[in-house]
Design a protein around this motif. Structure first.
Motif, PDB file in Angstrom:
ATOM      1  N   GLN A   1       0.819  -1.215   0.000  1.00  0.00           N
ATOM      2  CA  GLN A   1       0.000   0.000   0.000  1.00  0.00           C
ATOM      3  C   GLN A   1       0.848   1.259   0.000  1.00  0.00           C
ATOM      4  N   HIS A   2       1.992   1.199   0.688  1.00  0.00           N
ATOM      5  CA  HIS A   2       2.875   2.361   0.796  1.00  0.00           C
ATOM      6  C   HIS A   2       4.295   1.946   0.424  1.00  0.00           C
ATOM      7  N   PRO A   3       4.600   1.828  -0.860  1.00  0.00           N
ATOM      8  CA  PRO A   3       5.958   1.441  -1.264  1.00  0.00           C
ATOM      9  C   PRO A   3       6.981   2.443  -0.737  1.00  0.00           C
ATOM     10  N   PRO A   4       8.166   1.973  -0.323  1.00  0.00           N
ATOM     11  CA  PRO A   4       9.191   2.894   0.178  1.00  0.00           C
ATOM     12  C   PRO A   4       9.629   3.856  -0.907  1.00  0.00           C
ATOM     13  N   THR A   5       9.930   5.084  -0.504  1.00  0.00           N
ATOM     14  CA  THR A   5      10.382   6.087  -1.456  1.00  0.00           C
ATOM     15  C   THR A   5      11.799   5.785  -1.919  1.00  0.00           C
TER      16      THR A   5
END
Length: 372
Positions: free
Chosen positions: A33-37
């Motif tokens: 849901q929140h891939p690492p930047t």
């Protein structure tokens, strides 16, 4: 959502044993849901590369010294600093891994707690789009471990952080907050809790003293209330004696902000946590206040202009007009009541003044040194 008016909620997911496989699956879902930047990935790669490089150098040096006869076989004094450094690095690595694993479990527990109480969990929100005073400041703004309920009204519990840079240094500020959606916009009002202040207010904003309103009873011993000038009577309408008593009994350690159609409760420690006592307290606070929000929903700003009904273009004028005073203003707040007037923090001004004086010391010494 479990009724916030009581503390009867299911806290078992906060303390029950967890299945490591379930935690791993949960973290995999959160990463999807929140891939690492890209910045985070590069930072982790560099951190790992530097760690491996140091480990390789230390092992190589240690083996070289131990196998060398250049020092007559006496390598103890040379190996001791290396062993100490390796031991310290190993301890730091273990602490880091343990903290990381504990944080993973905490996130999983909070997500299960939200589901067990008919709420929704969100792992992370960047640049939180809320109007409160702690939001929109600095950089790297992020809410974490958000727990949201939608009945009987929207409530959000979360932790928040932002970073403020000053020259080459930077400071990260961490807060916990509760956001409650109100029925109508209200004047901008701040309750600065006296019990959590040290050297002045702990809030990130300061307000003109002429906006401070003293209320009856002992309310001023617990809160400093600020409202826009001209809205004193409206603040008295909103903060009736029974509502003031609820704030004193339930929220005396919380800073409060009413802005637009939101009410915020601020705390300088995590709000979304695995501590059942913290959740019981916060649910009790929200429940105690929620029963009074219906009264606030009836508030209207008499300063808003109310348009008289008029005939459509091309039609004859209407033969009537509403009597003066009978038109109810629509929900909303006139421009003067939407935001408090801010002022500079006296602590910050004092620090700036001291720095300026210290900068003048060399000049003063030079001046007096040049006198005959």
């Amino acid at each position: 959502m479990t009724d916030p008016g009581t503390t009867r909620f299911d806290a078992r997911p906060l303390t029950d044993p967890v299945d490591p496989r379930a935690v791993t699956a949960f973290l995999r879902e959160m990463r999807a849901q929140h891939p690492p930047t890209a910045t985070a990935v590069i930072s982790w790669v560099l951190f790992g590369a530097v760690g491996l490089m140091f480990a390789f150098v230390l092992i190589t040096v240690s083996v070289g010294i131990a196998s060398s006869g250049a020092f007559g076989g006496s390598v103890g004094p040379l190996l001791l600093p290396v062993l100490i450094f390796v031991s310290v690095a190993a301890v730091i690595a273990v602490i880091t891994v343990v903290a990381y694993r504990r944080r993973r479990v905490e996130r999983y527990r909070i997500a299960r707690f939200a589901a067990a109480n008919n709420m929704v969990y969100e792992d992370r929100v960047l640049n939180t789009p809320l109007p409160g005073m702690i939001f929109g400041r600095g950089s790297s703004r992020m809410s974490t471990s958000l727990v949201r309920g939608h009945q009987p009204r929207f409530v959000e519990f979360a932790n928040y952080q932002y970073t403020v840079k000053s020259g080459k240094s930077s400071t990260t500020y961490r807060w916990g907050y509760v956001a409650v959606k109100l029925d109508v916009p209200l004047p901008h009002i701040v309750l600065d809790a006296v019990g959590n202040n040290a050297l002045g207010s702990n809030l990130p904003s300061s307000f003109d003293r002429d906006q401070r309103l003293s209320l009856e009873g002992d309310f001023d011993q617990y809160f400093h209330l600020y409202c826009p000038q001209g809205y004193e009577a409206d603040a008295l309408y909103l903060f009736t004696p029974d509502i003031m008593a609820r704030f004193i009994d339930n929220a005396a350690q919380l800073d409060v902000e009413i802005i637009d159609d939101w009410l915020f409760l601020y705390l300088q420690r995590p709000v979304s946590t695995t501590d059942p006592a913290t959740w019981a307290w916060l649910f009790g606070v929200v429940g105690a206040l929620m029963t009074k929000f219906d009264q606030w929903a009836r508030w209207r700003d008499e300063r808003l202009q109310v348009a008289q009904p008029s005939a459509a273009p091309g039609q004859a004028p209407l033969p009537f007009a509403a009597p003066a005073g009978l038109l109810t203003p629509p929900p909303g707040v006139a421009e003067p009541g939407r935001r408090l007037k801010s002022r500079g923090s006296w602590v910050a001004l004092l620090v700036i003044g001291l720095i300026f004086l210290l900068m003048q010391v060399p000049r003063l010494f030079g001046f007096f040194g040049g006198m005959p």
